[in-house]
Motif scaffolding. Structure first.
Motif, PDB file in Angstrom:
ATOM      1  N   PRO A 279       4.301   8.314   2.219  1.00  0.00           N
ATOM      2  CA  PRO A 279       3.774   7.026   1.746  1.00  0.00           C
ATOM      3  C   PRO A 279       4.157   5.861   2.644  1.00  0.00           C
ATOM      4  CG  PRO A 279       5.548   7.791   0.321  1.00  0.00           C
ATOM      5  CD  PRO A 279       5.206   8.923   1.222  1.00  0.00           C
ATOM      6  N   VAL A 280       5.302   5.962   3.323  1.00  0.00           N
ATOM      7  CA  VAL A 280       5.701   4.908   4.261  1.00  0.00           C
ATOM      8  C   VAL A 280       4.702   4.835   5.413  1.00  0.00           C
ATOM      9  CG1 VAL A 280       7.441   4.201   5.956  1.00  0.00           C
ATOM     10  CG2 VAL A 280       8.152   4.956   3.681  1.00  0.00           C
ATOM     11  N   LYS A 281       4.342   5.991   5.953  1.00  0.00           N
ATOM     12  CA  LYS A 281       3.378   6.023   7.052  1.00  0.00           C
ATOM     13  C   LYS A 281       2.024   5.493   6.601  1.00  0.00           C
ATOM     14  CE  LYS A 281       5.416   9.892   9.637  1.00  0.00           C
ATOM     15  NZ  LYS A 281       5.213  11.296  10.088  1.00  0.00           N
ATOM     16  N   PHE A 282       1.627   5.850   5.384  1.00  0.00           N
ATOM     17  CA  PHE A 282       0.342   5.367   4.873  1.00  0.00           C
ATOM     18  C   PHE A 282       0.374   3.848   4.712  1.00  0.00           C
ATOM     19  CE2 PHE A 282      -2.577   4.206   1.440  1.00  0.00           C
ATOM     20  CZ  PHE A 282      -3.766   4.713   1.936  1.00  0.00           C
ATOM     21  N   MET A 283       1.471   3.327   4.201  1.00  0.00           N
ATOM     22  CA  MET A 283       1.593   1.880   4.026  1.00  0.00           C
ATOM     23  C   MET A 283       1.538   1.159   5.360  1.00  0.00           C
ATOM     24  SD  MET A 283       4.683  -0.225   2.146  1.00  0.00           S
ATOM     25  CE  MET A 283       4.685   0.983   0.823  1.00  0.00           C
ATOM     26  N   ILE A 284       2.211   1.717   6.360  1.00  0.00           N
ATOM     27  CA  ILE A 284       2.191   1.116   7.699  1.00  0.00           C
ATOM     28  C   ILE A 284       0.771   1.092   8.239  1.00  0.00           C
ATOM     29  CG2 ILE A 284       2.893   1.462  10.103  1.00  0.00           C
ATOM     30  CD1 ILE A 284       5.562   2.559   9.019  1.00  0.00           C
ATOM     31  N   LYS A 285       0.052   2.205   8.088  1.00  0.00           N
ATOM     32  CA  LYS A 285      -1.323   2.262   8.569  1.00  0.00           C
ATOM     33  C   LYS A 285      -2.196   1.244   7.849  1.00  0.00           C
ATOM     34  CE  LYS A 285      -5.343   5.282   9.128  1.00  0.00           C
ATOM     35  NZ  LYS A 285      -5.921   6.635   8.905  1.00  0.00           N
ATOM     36  N   CYS A 286      -1.995   1.091   6.549  1.00  0.00           N
ATOM     37  CA  CYS A 286      -2.784   0.121   5.799  1.00  0.00           C
ATOM     38  C   CYS A 286      -2.637  -1.272   6.385  1.00  0.00           C
ATOM     39  CB  CYS A 286      -2.354   0.114   4.329  1.00  0.00           C
ATOM     40  SG  CYS A 286      -3.036   1.446   3.330  1.00  0.00           S
ATOM     41  N   PHE A 287      -1.408  -1.702   6.584  1.00  0.00           N
ATOM     42  CA  PHE A 287      -1.171  -3.070   7.047  1.00  0.00           C
ATOM     43  C   PHE A 287      -1.529  -3.260   8.514  1.00  0.00           C
ATOM     44  CE2 PHE A 287       1.759  -3.316   3.306  1.00  0.00           C
ATOM     45  CZ  PHE A 287       1.098  -4.360   2.675  1.00  0.00           C
ATOM     46  N   GLU A 288      -1.357  -2.232   9.317  1.00  0.00           N
ATOM     47  CA  GLU A 288      -1.655  -2.384  10.742  1.00  0.00           C
ATOM     48  C   GLU A 288      -3.131  -2.200  11.054  1.00  0.00           C
ATOM     49  OE1 GLU A 288       2.627  -1.059  12.749  1.00  0.00           O
ATOM     50  OE2 GLU A 288       0.829   0.144  13.104  1.00  0.00           O
TER      51      GLU A 288
END
Length: 503
Positions: A279-288
């Motif tokens: 979920p951390v990687k997914f969150m990073i992708k969302c914001f970036e």
């Protein structure tokens, strides 16, 4: 004190930035088939009556015309194909500044051009606007790509495709919302659907993440209680769905000119059992990749020593711009550099005594009744489409305005802003017909018409006291505080540990 407009936003653009904005709108219109006549008239292909399907050869010609707009002419022969996904990097000269296409957005861009009609691309772009000024949305992508117009277009179209085709943000997540997840949890006969509904509701019931109050810059505060998450307890798909739902809901709580949020990761009681990279990687992708320029500040509060190694991994995943927004704090005094004491939760040594307590959707209350009124929805959306056309026509006029004609340009920009304001007001009329009610609607934080009241229970108590002829106790913080009215002060130079200080 009135909230200041940050640089690179509508109303605070340099002449060079305004020119970049014009160029990007021109490319967007090229992709969407809007106003493409060469004679200068403000035509709108999407506004024309529906026609019979074009012949296959016409479709190919239209695609070739759209693709050739981005070709820079490398001496190709007439018989050679125009830009294709395989040579996108060459055609658009990407990567020359050392920036890698981290999420494959160039391929997504060309795939979208080849698989979707100009009309469908246009519709999805406008569905992204919500209550935003259209320029504000477009400028997010320009700022994220350092004012490189072509890269901004690629990012925008890729994001549009992600929203519509991959996540189905508007057609599924937001229109179904919490009530549909609750129904799936309680009544679905499909085990997978039931599990996804349960996992979604578990996230929101626990208060693992919630939005409340504002920081010193008037940005909504999203608190993440990391200790409440356990790796493997919820399906990854449900976590991703909830992440997008929370971000989109937070968008509803933004009021111009504030256009970013602050995220506080409360690491109190953190252990390795709470760490979950997916979920951390997914969150990073969302914001970036898909919600550019949405983060104001990220605070990591009370991170234990075991987090140091984890942070090295996470920092390696982050874009440097995002990494520089991360700050480490250890007590309320350090948090005060970013957040007023009255908005720091009491659990974090602040003065905020508000406690998150989830309120379940109530089917008997018919909170989503307007979603079923498709006739009204369609009528409102048709009227809203007229505003889209009006904004496009004004934008085409703005783009084509002769250089040096200051008076005409000023008048045209005023018309664009007037239509943008009408779009903002109109969105809140359409909103209950296209978005399921959220917890924040249910408790009165997000009010009808888009107003905000972070403390509706205090307001209710005040009205009850007045009705009984008694004075209600004064709330600890101002009643009906809105982002737009929040005092603004630039955070002082941080003396706290920054993202680059942890080794």
């Amino acid at each position: 004190m009135a909230t200041e407009i940050a640089p690179g936003r509508p109303g605070n653009l340099t002449p060079e930035q305004e020119e970049k904005l014009k160029q990007l709108w021109k490319l967007i219109f090229q992709v969407c088939g809007v106003g493409q006549d060469e004679g200068g008239a403000s035509t709108n292909a999407a506004a024309a009556p529906a026609a019979e399907p074009a012949q296959k050869t016409d479709d190919k010609k239209e695609l070739k015309d759209r693709m050739s707009f981005f070709s820079r002419g490398k001496g190709k022969k007439e018989s050679e194909p125009e830009a294709a996904p395989a040579n996108a990097q060459v055609v658009l000269n990407l990567g020359n500044n050392g920036e890698a296409d981290k999420y494959g957005q160039t391929k997504h861009f060309y795939d979208t051009l080849t698989s979707q009609s100009p009309e469908s691309i246009r519709d999805t772009i406008w569905s992204m606007v919500k209550h935003d000024h259209p320029d504000a949305l477009v400028l997010r992508f320009l700022r994220a790509r350092k004012w490189d117009v072509e890269r901004a277009l690629i990012m925008m179209i890729s994001t549009m495709n992600w929203r519509a085709q991959e996540m189905k943000v508007d057609e599924d997540i937001m229109v179904n919302g919490e009530a549909a997840a609750l129904l799936a949890e309680q009544a679905s006969d499909d085990a997978t659907t039931k599990k996804l509904g349960h996992d979604f509701m578990t996230q929101i019931r626990k208060g693992i993440s919630y939005v409340h109050g504002v920081d010193k810059a008037g940005r909504p505060l999203c608190f993440v209680n990391v200790r409440l998450h356990r790796q493997g307890e919820q399906e990854e798909k449900a976590l991703e769905r909830y992440t997008v739902y929370l971000i989109e809901t937070c968008r509803m709580l933004l009021q111009t000119p504030v256009d970013t949020a602050t995220v506080v990761f409360d690491m109190t009681g953190f252990s390795l059992a709470n760490m979950d990279y997916a979920p951390v990687k997914f969150m990073i992708k969302c914001f970036e990749a898909n919600y550019p320029e949405s983060l104001g500040t990220v605070l990591v509060h009370k991170a234990p020593w075991i987090f140091q190694g984890i942070w090295k991994v996470i920092r390696g995943l982050l874009d440097p711009v995002v990494a520089n927004k991360v700050h480490f704090t250890n007590n309320a005094k350090e948090m005060e550099a970013f957040i007023p004491t009255k908005h720091i939760p009491a659990s974090l040594e602040g003065e905020e005594d508000w406690t998150y307590s989830y309120v379940e959707p109530d089917a008997a209350a018919h909170e989503n009744a307007k979603l079923a009124d498709t006739a009204t929805r369609d009528r409102l959306l048709a009227a809203r489409a007229d505003l889209y056309h009006a904004y496009e026509a004004a934008t085409l006029e703005w783009i084509r305005c002769p250089a040096g004609d200051v008076e005409t340009a000023r008048a045209v920009k005023a018309r664009r802003d007037e239509v943008a304001e009408r779009l903002r007001v109109d969105y809140w009329v359409v909103d209950p017909y296209v978005r399921a009610r959220s917890y924040y609607d249910r408790i009165g934080v997000l009010m009808e018409g888009g107003g905000l009241n972070w403390y509706p229970e205090a307001e209710a108590g005040k009205k009850t006291g007045e009705a009984n002829g008694t004075a209600a106790a004064a709330p600890a913080v101002p009643v009906a505080t809105s982002v737009a009215a929040a005092p603004v002060a630039a955070p002082p130079a941080a003396t706290q540990t920054s993202a680059d200080d942890i080794d």
